[in-house]
Design a protein around this motif. Structure first.
Motif, PDB file in Angstrom:
ATOM      1  N   SER A 127     -23.776  18.653 -23.153  1.00 23.26           N
ATOM      2  CA  SER A 127     -25.184  18.286 -22.734  1.00 23.26           C
ATOM      3  C   SER A 127     -26.245  17.895 -23.801  1.00 23.26           C
ATOM      4  O   SER A 127     -26.840  17.149 -23.549  1.00 23.26           O
ATOM      5  CB  SER A 127     -25.697  19.519 -21.876  1.00 23.26           C
ATOM      6  N   ARG A 169     -31.854  21.640  -8.959  1.00 29.27           N
ATOM      7  CA  ARG A 169     -30.346  21.948  -8.398  1.00 29.27           C
ATOM      8  C   ARG A 169     -30.197  21.456  -7.139  1.00 29.27           C
ATOM      9  O   ARG A 169     -31.250  22.005  -6.413  1.00 29.27           O
ATOM     10  CB  ARG A 169     -30.299  23.468  -8.494  1.00 29.27           C
ATOM     11  N   TYR A 208     -33.976  16.874 -12.537  1.00 28.16           N
ATOM     12  CA  TYR A 208     -33.009  16.871 -11.490  1.00 28.16           C
ATOM     13  C   TYR A 208     -32.799  18.372 -10.786  1.00 28.16           C
ATOM     14  O   TYR A 208     -31.833  19.109 -11.376  1.00 28.16           O
ATOM     15  CB  TYR A 208     -31.648  16.525 -12.343  1.00 28.16           C
ATOM     16  N   PRO A 268     -26.744  22.972 -18.416  1.00 28.59           N
ATOM     17  CA  PRO A 268     -26.255  22.661 -17.228  1.00 28.59           C
ATOM     18  C   PRO A 268     -25.066  23.334 -16.806  1.00 28.59           C
ATOM     19  O   PRO A 268     -24.146  23.672 -17.662  1.00 28.59           O
ATOM     20  CB  PRO A 268     -26.133  21.171 -17.087  1.00 28.59           C
ATOM     21  N   GLU A 328     -23.909  17.731 -14.118  1.00 34.61           N
ATOM     22  CA  GLU A 328     -24.989  16.847 -13.953  1.00 34.61           C
ATOM     23  C   GLU A 328     -24.487  15.428 -13.272  1.00 34.61           C
ATOM     24  O   GLU A 328     -24.969  14.466 -14.060  1.00 34.61           O
ATOM     25  CB  GLU A 328     -26.045  16.839 -14.890  1.00 34.61           C
ATOM     26  N   HIS A 333     -27.388  12.710 -13.208  1.00 34.79           N
ATOM     27  CA  HIS A 333     -27.972  12.350 -14.526  1.00 34.79           C
ATOM     28  C   HIS A 333     -27.064  11.159 -15.120  1.00 34.79           C
ATOM     29  O   HIS A 333     -27.442  10.364 -15.648  1.00 34.79           O
ATOM     30  CB  HIS A 333     -28.232  13.433 -15.114  1.00 34.79           C
TER      31      HIS A 333
END
Ligand code: SF4
Length: 427
Positions: free
Chosen positions: A62, A419, A417, A367, A96, A99
């Motif tokens: 990440s 959840r 973003y 994440p 993610e 993303h």
């Protein structure tokens, strides 16, 4: 169709790439393989003639997502086309996917990649729909991530850690998944909340051929090495000895690294018996112990499953048995108050006195973890100074300052973003 698989091959993620190449090899999927060690080399491999489809594999953690997205854009600028598909896999892509798709990748790989890469390469060869491939997120016409059915979590013996030509030998993945539930950690989220241990037979199978290639260093990937063979929280030294003896029998001149990077030991598993067993077999002079905090309150909140008491004992016992303990600490965990940080510094300094080195980390809201949306605690200048002092004396090491920057960026991404409770499935 001729399919070429090009991996963006970086040291930080090489173990995961090896596992994917091994899966393709095991399945006998007839694809060309190329490894791009730089963006330019990756682009050159994409541009080479002869492939009808090119699948480019990316994997990253990440904190590296932003830098990798910039690199993806650079590679696309050098070589691209309708026949090229870029897929990002690994823990960030799993947590993610939206993303990742928004950042420029065509596909996100969700979960463990072995079955996905094989099914994806086959689908590209056959020219069939990618919606049938398990473990993917694809973009719908509005750019929203649609998930295909989940990829299975296979027994570890079904997954080789590296391909057989042994050009890319690395550590053997000994255990996948983790039964502990540390709220800052991505491992249980990514690989499940149970241990899946590799059998001794499968480890020995990995080692065959080491001799003919002149290889003798044997390392393991495991979240908690003395949990080997045990389904629960207690260490079981029987399977651990069976494993280490099996390695020695297979490779009499092996240098075995166990309990040092890339594996580690939980503090409550460090007993005199365990250390005597390691001393009998291993070549490492250090072991990595996870302490994480000197505050029982924070350890409880983080779900570590141990208090500070076994940490001191673990360091003392390890030193008495001739190991230098490297002890992990995380500063800035959610809810940490000044007195918690003071307790961590006190414990760190005590452990240094006992002979340990401190591996210092800053909390990052990763994440996929229960603490993805948690606010990191403030780390005052005085705490930073004391950590710097330990580092200047060679008593602490780690990228905690860089991680503090990552922490800010990860929190920004988490806010951008939110959840999602509902995931959309590809039909
Ligand atoms: S920090 Fe270690 S023990 Fe805790 S969940 Fe992660 S891998 Fe398991």
């Amino acid at each position: 169709m001729n399919v070429r698989v090009v991996a963006r091959y970086r040291k930080a993620v090489s173990y995961g790439i090896h596992a994917l190449l091994a899966a393709l090899e095991q399945a006998g999927t007839p694809v060309e393989i190329g490894l791009g060690t730089t963006p330019e080399e990756t682009a050159a491999l994409i541009a080479e003639p002869g492939a009808d489809r090119v699948l480019v594999l990316w994997s990253f953690y990440s904190p590296d997502a932003e830098a990798m997205a910039a690199e993806l854009a650079a590679v696309r600028a050098l070589a691209d086309g309708d026949h090229v598909l870029h897929i990002a896999g690994g823990v960030h892509a799993t947590a993610e996917p939206q993303h990742v798709l928004d950042s420029g990748w065509d596909l996100a790989g969700i979960g463990e990649g072995e079955s996905t890469i094989v099914a994806l390469a086959e689908a590209l060869r056959a020219g069939t729909e990618l919606k049938a491939v398990p473990g993917l997120a694809l973009k719908d016409s509005d750019g929203v991530a649609l998930r295909t059915r989940p990829a299975p979590q296979l027994p570890l013996d079904a997954c080789r850690s590296f391909p057989t030509p042994r050009r890319h030998v690395g550590p053997i993945e000994l255990t996948r998944g983790c039964r502990y539930t540390c709220r800052f950690c991505q491992t249980p989220f990514m690989f499940g909340g149970q241990f899946r241990h590799r059998s001794v037979g499968s480890v020995r199978e990995h080692l065959r051929g080491f001799r003919e290639h002149g290889l003798r260093d044997v390392r393991f990937i495991t979240p908690t090495c003395l949990s080997y063979g045990s389904p629960g929280p207690d260490a079981d030294l029987g399977p651990v000895e069976e494993l280490l003896a099996g390695v020695r029998e297979e490779l009499p001149h092996a240098r075995i690294f166990f309990g040092s990077f890339p594996s580690e030991v939980r503090p409550e598993h460090v007993t005199p018996e365990a250390m005597r067993l390691l001393k009998k077999y291993v070549a490492n002079d250090n072991i990595i112990i996870g302490a994480q905090s000197g505050s029982d309150r924070i350890l409880e909140a983080s779900g570590r499953g141990h208090s500070t008491a076994p940490v001191r004992d673990a360091v003392r016992i390890a030193v008495e048995h001739g190991f230098r303990p490297n002890v992990d600490f995380i500063f800035g965990m959610p809810g940490e108050e000044a007195e918690d940080q003071a307790a961590s510094l006190r414990l760190a300094e005590d452990l240094v006195e006992l002979g340990a080195r401190i591996h210092t980390h800053t909390f990052m809201p990763l994440p996929g973890t229960p603490w993805r949306d948690a606010d990191p605690a403030f780390i005052p200048l005085e705490t930073m100074r004391r950590l710097d002092t330990l580092a200047q004396r060679g008593e602490a090491y780690g990228h905690w300052r860089r991680q503090a920057d990552h922490s800010v960026r990860l929190a920004e991404t988490a806010k951008a973003y939110p959840r999602r409770t509902k995931r959309r499935r590809a039909e």
